[in-house]
Design a protein around this motif. Structure first.
Motif, PDB file in Angstrom:
ATOM      1  N   ARG A 145       0.808  -1.215   0.000  1.00 23.04           N
ATOM      2  CA  ARG A 145       0.000   0.000   0.000  1.00 23.04           C
ATOM      3  C   ARG A 145       0.843   1.267   0.000  1.00 23.04           C
ATOM      4  N   ASN A 146       2.127   1.140   0.217  1.00 30.73           N
ATOM      5  CA  ASN A 146       2.968   2.322   0.388  1.00 30.73           C
ATOM      6  C   ASN A 146       4.209   2.291  -0.494  1.00 30.73           C
ATOM      7  N   GLY A 147       4.003   2.081  -1.778  1.00 25.07           N
ATOM      8  CA  GLY A 147       5.091   2.223  -2.730  1.00 25.07           C
ATOM      9  C   GLY A 147       5.614   0.959  -3.343  1.00 25.07           C
ATOM     10  N   LYS A 148       5.411  -0.191  -2.691  1.00 24.48           N
ATOM     11  CA  LYS A 148       5.870  -1.483  -3.205  1.00 24.48           C
ATOM     12  C   LYS A 148       7.396  -1.557  -3.267  1.00 24.48           C
ATOM     13  N   HIS A 149       7.887  -2.737  -3.601  1.00 26.49           N
ATOM     14  CA  HIS A 149       9.315  -3.040  -3.738  1.00 26.49           C
ATOM     15  C   HIS A 149      10.115  -2.555  -2.528  1.00 26.49           C
ATOM     16  N   GLY A 150       9.827  -3.170  -1.396  1.00 23.47           N
ATOM     17  CA  GLY A 150      10.519  -2.828  -0.169  1.00 23.47           C
ATOM     18  C   GLY A 150      10.288  -3.910   0.866  1.00 23.47           C
ATOM     19  N   VAL A 151      10.812  -3.696   2.062  1.00 24.22           N
ATOM     20  CA  VAL A 151      10.647  -4.661   3.151  1.00 24.22           C
ATOM     21  C   VAL A 151      10.198  -3.929   4.401  1.00 24.22           C
TER      22      VAL A 151
END
Length: 215
Positions: A145-151
């Motif tokens: 929900r907050n930008g994707k492609h992260g952890v």
């Protein structure tokens, strides 16, 4: 197909307590539906195989071999890593994100995907695999929900069903909007080699389709 354990094997994981310093990582692909819809399920299968091999390859390069990895279903994956610290998990996931911020070369073209990753340690789930899975799943959806492609790491003491399940420990790499730029750079490199251009589709995780060429 991917060489990873399947959902039946995961049922075996559920029966064993999760050590305090073990971490459960829930990974969901960004942009996979567009790959299937635009390029077909065979292309989607290629992406899944490349992803499974790439994730494990990064772990092996770091000397991590005694871990569990499985395809949870569709484009979802689970990794259970023993003897971890938050800093080490962050380093591992950064490597994963860095590796898959570049377009993947499959039969017939280039595709761009992203990884949304949620993490939960055994100590933050009272040793329960099912609880850790629930927490990791919710932490992953925050990334979605907050930008994707992260952890994102689960915050101890938060309800798994609450928006407060996440904390400030959110790691993002190159914004997804850069993926189209990366694919276009690949197009320029390919063209400069003098290869005969063949138009195919390159998809970003947000669904933007651009034209590029295969080798």
């Amino acid at each position: 197909m991917t060489g990873l354990a399947n959902r039946q094997a995961i049922n075996g994981w559920r029966k064993r307590p999760l050590a305090d310093d073990s971490v459960l990582l829930f990974i969901d692909l960004d942009g996979f539906k567009q790959v299937n819809d635009q390029l077909g399920h065979r292309a989607g299968d290629e992406v899944l195989v490349l992803l499974a091999h790439g994730l494990n390859d990064e772990l092996h390069q770091l000397g991590i071999h005694h871990h569990l990895s499985a395809r949870y279903g569709g484009d979802e994956f689970l990794f259970q890593l023993p003897r971890m610290t938050p800093e080490r998990v962050e380093m591992i996931t950064r490597r994963w994100l860095k590796r898959f911020e570049r377009p993947l070369e499959i039969n017939g073209g280039l595709v761009c995907i992203g990884l949304s990753i949620g993490a939960c340690f055994g100590r933050d789930a009272d040793g329960s695999f099912n609880t850790a899975l629930e927490h990791a799943d919710q932490a992953m959806y925050y990334i979605k929900r907050n930008g994707k492609h992260g952890v994102n790491f689960h915050r101890p003491g938060a309800s798994a069903l609450s928006e407060e399940v996440v904390n400030e420990r959110v790691v993002h790499t190159v914004p997804l909007s850069r993926d189209a730029e990366v694919a276009l750079q690949e197009l320029e490199r390919t063209s400069s080699r003098g290869t005969e251009p063949k138009l195919v589709s390159a998809l970003t995780p947000t669904g933007l389709k651009i034209d590029t060429v295969s080798k």
